[in-house]
Motif scaffolding. Structure first.
Motif, PDB file in Angstrom:
ATOM      1  N   TYR A 149      21.311  16.067 -30.709  1.00  0.00           N
ATOM      2  CA  TYR A 149      21.001  15.448 -29.563  1.00  0.00           C
ATOM      3  C   TYR A 149      22.108  14.632 -29.112  1.00  0.00           C
ATOM      4  O   TYR A 149      22.844  14.128 -29.862  1.00  0.00           O
TER       5      TYR A 149
ATOM      6  N   LEU B 280      18.807  20.378 -24.986  1.00  0.00           N
ATOM      7  CA  LEU B 280      19.013  19.629 -23.497  1.00  0.00           C
ATOM      8  C   LEU B 280      17.780  19.170 -22.967  1.00  0.00           C
ATOM      9  O   LEU B 280      17.699  18.325 -22.173  1.00  0.00           O
ATOM     10  N   ASP B 281      16.650  19.499 -23.582  1.00  0.00           N
ATOM     11  CA  ASP B 281      15.400  19.067 -22.916  1.00  0.00           C
ATOM     12  C   ASP B 281      14.526  17.757 -23.201  1.00  0.00           C
ATOM     13  O   ASP B 281      13.564  17.765 -23.299  1.00  0.00           O
TER      14      ASP B 281
ATOM     15  N   TRP C  30      25.625  18.109 -17.011  1.00  0.00           N
ATOM     16  CA  TRP C  30      26.399  19.153 -17.565  1.00  0.00           C
ATOM     17  C   TRP C  30      27.902  18.625 -17.881  1.00  0.00           C
ATOM     18  O   TRP C  30      28.462  19.404 -18.328  1.00  0.00           O
TER      19      TRP C  30
ATOM     20  N   ILE D 221      27.688  17.872 -21.250  1.00  0.00           N
ATOM     21  CA  ILE D 221      27.637  19.237 -22.145  1.00  0.00           C
ATOM     22  C   ILE D 221      28.911  19.861 -22.286  1.00  0.00           C
ATOM     23  O   ILE D 221      29.372  20.316 -23.289  1.00  0.00           O
TER      24      ILE D 221
ATOM     25  N   LEU E 293      23.086  26.431 -26.454  1.00  0.00           N
ATOM     26  CA  LEU E 293      22.243  25.725 -25.878  1.00  0.00           C
ATOM     27  C   LEU E 293      21.076  25.654 -25.932  1.00  0.00           C
ATOM     28  O   LEU E 293      20.615  26.930 -25.224  1.00  0.00           O
TER      29      LEU E 293
ATOM     30  N   ASP F 100      20.024  26.885 -14.719  1.00  0.00           N
ATOM     31  CA  ASP F 100      20.269  26.357 -15.858  1.00  0.00           C
ATOM     32  C   ASP F 100      21.367  27.279 -16.775  1.00  0.00           C
ATOM     33  O   ASP F 100      22.232  26.999 -17.303  1.00  0.00           O
TER      34      ASP F 100
END
Length: 386
Positions: free
Chosen positions: A137, A164-165, A242, A245, A258, A266
């Motif tokens: 995370y 990512l969520d 992003w 990321i 990912l 996405d």
């Protein structure tokens, strides 16, 4: 220290393991696994939508020699299945992450350790011989995030799975009602749960892993339960973009996956930053209730990817047939979370092994009935499509 419990011979499905886990794990921790957010609609559809995908039975083929072996993240695997990152795994069974990792290693499939694990990355590494995967995370504390990646590297992890969520926590009503925490808060309700699960309590008393091992004693200012609760509530980062990321991609020189992709736009972003794989995932129906099931959205993502990146999926997989349906639609492999967690809660390491055996046997048998000898040959030709 990590003794397994017995499993009746009649246990032959993941649902059988789920039934045992419900009887052996305290309600708050069983509910943590067996629940979704809000109405739990997406959670239910993840599983039920697999029934809409039908196989094409073939006969008159030599299927005497079969193999389920495959490749995931450049790693040879016994079957295209990885154990998904599941938080609080060590509360399903004492030393849970260590036990699940050992079972996966012995079976020949990848294990993914959650950032929010009970056993730390160092503890799991100490009890395994092969590299496992680490799920990350991206916290507001970027120094700690970077520290986690460095610790994973030292522990031998060569594959990083970035979730990512989770910019904010989805509301999971059962967790709120159960006042979930690790270690658990003592109340009349929790005390009654523990008294009704004496074997679970005995195992936990013998184990030194009872809180978030990757965080406590490592993150700044986190040394006990109260400071941990405050830290975790503040560290989910709603500003994550992003660009962050891309920063992870620049920091990590290993294989990057990912997790949490449900939309083609996405997907294109993930490809642009250089991810080698993505997981089509709705967090097991635990974040956005009302999102599509992963098996229903998988074909769209597969088509858009156009072989530029490996596609995996999770959500709703309860059998080897579910695995094959995902593979036939184009996924390179799947992640299982609840399926192995039920096995773990039911019987520890031997329960996880049984879950993997069940899925493998169902894959092998179904391949024979499809007229296929190799998992790598499974494709759309094995399905009855509208």
């Amino acid at each position: 220290m990590f003794a397994s419990r017995s499993i009746p011979d009649k246990v032959c499905t993941i649902q059988d393991l789920q039934f045992l886990a419900r009887k052996r794990v305290p309600k708050m921790f069983y509910d943590y696994v067996d629940s979704g957010s809000w109405t739990e609609g997406t959670y239910r559809h993840n599983e039920s939508d697999f029934s809409k995908v039908l196989f094409r039975q073939r006969v008159g083929r030599d299927v005497s020699q079969r193999t389920t072996s495959s490749i995931m993240a450049r790693t040879p695997v016994a079957m295209p299945v990885a154990l998904a990152p599941v938080g609080l795994t060590g509360m399903q069974y004492a030393g849970g992450e260590i036990l699940a990792a050992r079972a996966a290693e012995a079976f020949g499939v990848p294990f993914t350790l959650s950032t929010l694990s009970i056993c730390s990355v160092e503890a799991v590494s100490e009890h395994t011989k092969q590299p496992f995967w680490f799920q990350l995370y991206v916290f507001k504390d970027r120094d700690f995030t970077q520290q986690l990646m460095a610790r994973a590297r030292v522990a031998g992890c060569n594959t990083l799975v970035v979730t990512l969520d989770l910019p904010v926590m989805g509301q999971r009503h059962r967790d709120v009602k159960n006042q979930l925490s690790a270690p658990p808060k003592i109340s009349l309700s929790s005390l009654m749960q523990f008294l009704n699960r004496p074997a679970w309590c005995l195992n936990m008393m013998r184990c030194r892993h009872r809180t978030f091992g990757n965080i406590v004693g490592h993150a700044k200012g986190v040394s006990n339960l109260s400071s941990l609760a405050s830290w975790t509530s503040e560290q989910l980062d709603a500003t994550l973009t992003w660009k962050d990321i891309q920063w992870i991609r620049d920091q990590w020189d290993g294989f990057l996956i990912l997790k949490g992709i449900l939309d083609t736009e996405d997907l294109y972003q993930a490809i642009d930053i250089g991810a080698q794989a993505v997981v089509v995932s709705n967090h097991g129906g635990r974040q956005l209730d009302g999102a599509p099931s992963t098996i229903s959205i998988l074909p769209e993502i597969i088509k858009a990817a156009n072989n530029q990146v490996e596609i995996y999926m999770d959500g709703g997989i309860r059998s080897g047939q579910d695995v094959l349906k995902a593979i036939a639609l184009g996924a390179r492999g799947v992640f299982i979370g609840r399926a192995f967690s039920y096995g773990l809660g039911a019987a520890g390491e031997s329960g996880v092994t049984r879950a993997l055996e069940i899925i493998h046997k169902e894959m092998d048998t179904t391949m024979a009935l499809l007229g296929e000898r190799e998992a790598a040959d499974i494709g759309l030709h094995n399905l009855l499509l509208p």
